[in-house]
Scaffold this motif. Structure first.
Motif, short mmCIF file in Angstrom:
data_model
loop_
_atom_site.label_atom_id
_atom_site.label_comp_id
_atom_site.label_asym_id
_atom_site.label_seq_id
_atom_site.Cartn_x
_atom_site.Cartn_y
_atom_site.Cartn_z
N SER A 49 2.21 1.66 -3.47
CA SER A 49 1.18 2.11 -4.40
C SER A 49 0.94 3.61 -4.26
CB SER A 49 -0.12 1.35 -4.16
OG SER A 49 0.08 -0.04 -4.31
N THR B 65 0.83 -1.21 0.00
CA THR B 65 0.00 0.00 0.00
C THR B 65 0.86 1.25 0.00
OG1 THR B 65 -1.76 -1.18 1.18
CG2 THR B 65 -1.80 1.22 1.25
N ASP C 175 -3.94 -0.86 -6.05
CA ASP C 175 -3.39 -1.51 -4.85
C ASP C 175 -4.22 -2.76 -4.58
OD1 ASP C 175 -2.25 -2.21 -2.49
OD2 ASP C 175 -3.16 -0.60 -1.30
#
Length: 738
Positions: A557, A554, A655
């Motif tokens: 991303s 995450t 993501d």
């Protein structure tokens, strides 16, 4: 205005080839022999290595203390190529070996094999009387055979113990053989070593005697056969001579006779030779007698030399001459009727008559001698002619006789040769000298040869190091953990897009907020790699995923999306993890609508878009958690949403949830232009990483490469890496007045 692309100048080359082409960011893949890699393995497994080595050495120490002391003593012998015979028979070459070095080496190796043989061990056991001896078994650390054990089993056990304690060493380019024996009893060790040397010499002599015994036996058999053949051939010869009527003279054994008969001549041929010689002599005598007769026959009696040479005739001629002289004298003085004259004339007439008669007798004797010689010649010639016919008839019979005679003579010569050889072999059998000499006899050792503490510790050290290395190698082969950037290419076969250092402060957001931090510099470098990750440049729709949760997916991303947004590109960051959404929680937005809402309705994309507060960057959160995210992603609605996003934005970053155990990421990987694989450094996965990649590659996605996150180059296991980190080169701090 777009921000410039910051690319780490200390990378050794970016993966600018086609996705998945295996181009490594740090040069070619690791070679088969990488010293730095091995050093890293040793550093990372240092405590394991030390523990294994310490355990091995401890075991070696314990084993050494528990071992029974053993003594080893040695005797040395010299082995020569050949042995001399006492009788010095120069024709006997039974003990000779080859003259070249290869034959010599083979001979010496054969002798050492004899030393190790079971037969010699049995001789030693019998000479020392150790078969079934409990003291010997105890000295060798073995249990003595129980009562009632058969003699064969006891013999085999004793021989086995002897062979197990024996060592035979022949140094290269030497004839000195060292015989060693190991035992817990020092006296037994010395006795056995010396017994081996002595019995080896005895066995060599015994083998030579046995080999000559075999030869004598063989010659004896051949001699008997030859004698039988000789007897049979001579008997056949005699039988044939008897049936053919052939009588051989004694010249057959002496070689010749006085008459000149050849060896082995018959009576007929010998008689022919003798008569022929006599006939020749008779002819010579006849010729001589005939010559004398011819000389007497054609001349007057008293004119023949043969007659005159006769003593009687010569005497009468002399007497007649004397009487004639006396008569002539009387006639000169007296008349013819004078008494003395008549007396002398009468005497002269008588002498003349005697002379004629004597001359005639001489002629008759010459004729008789001639006639006698002629008769003898004719008789001998007739006998020779008769014997010639008999001899010619006999020669036809001697052809077969000659064949039989030659066969008998050949058998006789063979028999004589074998008999001579047999007598010689009997004379020299068993009198050869030994070609083995004892150089040093074994002495009773004063100290044990084993256990050797230092040697055992060294063995423990070597075995421990080997076991530790094997353990380290096996762990490394089965470990798919990515510890250094070079492992990405070596273990995953993916190009390395970027290396993100570990967050030292514990707050990635704070690190990313500082444009001068090492993490920001790392993601700027990753952004530059993505710009050239395909042949068309930057992929518009990319998926960011990882094998397991909490690997920095995450954060990566968001950092990728924010970086492209700062470049002036319109970027949409989609949170596709509808099981554990993290984007809304990270940026602090409402999750009433999101991707799950769009998938279950026909609402436009703009209805779920959330502004990020930064230029050119918007979010599509995951939305409410649906009951089955995989079924939603399997519909055609997701393709419509992505097509709508591509029409409105320059770059879409998705993501996605982790791959392991879920089907979401593999399903979406087939819909995007490229996949970015996030890998956490130094994380123990036990095969999950390669399993995730196999599941992902089953959908045949475009693999852009991998991003190594949470990398700490200062760890012991990572010090060999060519990646130095972003913190060794930092911005110069601001100073006032500069």
């Amino acid at each position: 205005m777009s921000n410039p692309v910051l690319i780490d100048s200390h990378h050794h080359g970016l993966g600018l080839g086609q996705p998945g082409d295996g181009a490594a960011l740090f040069g070619p893949p690791r070679s088969n022999i990488d010293i730095r890699y091995f050093v890293s393995l040793v550093r990372s497994h240092l405590w394991l290595i030390l523990g294994v080595i310490a355990t091995a050495m401890t075991l070696a120490l314990v084993v050494t203390l528990l071992q029974t002391p053993r003594y080893t003593t040695y005797s040395t012998i010299q082995i020569n190529d050949q042995s001399a015979r006492v009788l010095g028979d120069k024709d006997d070459s039974s003990d000779m070996t080859g003259g070249n070095s290869w034959d010599t080496d083979r001979f010496l190796n054969t002798q050492t094999d004899i030393l190790r043989s079971r037969g010699l061990a049995l001789r030693v056991a019998q000479s020392l009387k150790i078969i079934g001896n409990p003291n010997f078994f105890k000295a060798q650390g073995a249990e003595p055979p129980p009562a009632g054990t058969s003699a064969e089993i006891q013999r085999n056990q004793a021989v086995g113990l002897l062979m197990s304690g024996l060592t035979v060493d022949l140094p290269r380019d030497s004839r000195i053989v060292t015989i060693g024996f190991r035992s817990t009893d020092k006296t037994t060790a010395a006795q056995v070593a010396n017994a081996y040397a002595s019995e080896f010499i005895q066995s060599n002599l015994q083998r030579k005697f046995d080999s000559s015994s075999y030869a004598r036996t063989f010659l004896s058999q051949q001699l008997d056969e030859s004698r039988q053949k000789l007897e049979a051939s001579e008997r056949a010869l005699n039988d044939y001579a008897r049936s053919a009527g052939l009588i051989r003279t004694q010249a057959a054994s002496s070689g010749s006779t006085d008459s000149g008969a050849p060896q082995g001549s018959s009576v007929t041929s010998a008689s022919l030779i003798q008569l022929n010689a006599a006939a020749n002599d008779a002819t010579a005598r006849r010729i001589q007698a005939e010559s004398r007769w011819r000389s007497v026959e054609k001349v007057p009696l008293l004119a023949s030399t043969e007659v005159i040479a006769n003593p009687s005739v010569s005497a009468l001629i002399s007497r007649r001459a004397e009487l004639q002289a006396a008569l002539d004298q009387d006639r000169a003085t007296h008349l013819s009727d004078y008494p003395s004259v008549r007396a002398r004339e009468s005497e002269l007439a008588a002498i003349t008559q005697q002379l004629g008669q004597a001359a005639q007798n001489v002629r008759n004797a010459v004729r008789s001698e001639y006639q006698s010689a002629l008769s003898a010649e004719r008789q001998l010639t007739a006998q020779v002619s008769q014997l010639k016919g008999a001899t010619l008839s006999e020669q036809d019979k001697t052809v077969q006789y000659g064949l039989l005679n030659r066969e008998a003579e050949t058998n006789r010569q063979l028999y004589d040769g074998l008999l001579e050889r047999y007598k010689t072999l009997n004379a020299v059998a068993g009198v050869s000298l030994s070609n083995v000499n004892i150089i040093d006899r074994a002495e009773t050792p004063s100290s044990p040869s084993s256990p050797n503490l230092l040697k055992n510790l060294l063995i423990g050290l070597v075995l421990g190091a080997g076991l530790a290395g094997l353990t380290m190698f096996v762990r490394d082969q089965f470990d798919d953990s990515i510890r250094v950037p070079e492992d990405v290419e070596a273990k995953l076969g993916l190009p390395l897009l970027g290396v993100v250092p570990k967050d030292q402060a514990g707050d990635p957001g704070q690190e990313l907020a500082d444009p001068k931090s090492p993490m920001s510099e790392a993601y700027n470098s990753l952004r530059g790699s993505l710009l050239y990750s395909t042949s068309e440049g930057l992929p518009r729709l990319m998926l960011v995923t990882s094998a397991q949760p909490a690997e920095g997916k995450t954060t990566s991303s968001h950092a990728i999306a924010a970086g492209f947004a700062r470049m002036g590109k319109r970027v949409l960051l989609i949170d596709a993890d509808m099981r554990r959404p993290a984007l809304a929680r990270r940026v602090g937005i409402d999750v009433d609508k999101g991707l799950s809402t769009l998938l279950t309705s026909h609402d436009p994309l703009s209805s779920a878009i959330v502004a990020s507060g930064a230029d050119n960057l918007t979010y599509l959160p995951a939305g409410p958690v649906p009951p089955s995210p995989t079924e939603l992603l399997s519909t055609a609605r997701i393709e419509q949403i992505l097509e709508e996003a591509k029409a409105a934005y320059d770059v879409i970053v998705i993501d996605s949830p982790p791959i392991l155990g879920l089907a979401d990421s593999p399903l979406m990987s087939a819909l995007v232009d490229g996949v970015v694989f996030v890998v956490e450094a130094d994380r123990n996965r036990r095969g999950s990483l390669k399993t995730s990649l196999r599941r992902l590659r089953a959908m045949r996605p475009v693999m852009l490469g991998a991003v190594l996150t949470k990398f700490n180059p200062t760890k012991a296991g990572n010090r060999y890496s060519e990646y130095y980190g972003y913190d060794y080169y930092q911005y110069e701090p601001d100073t006032k007045g500069s």
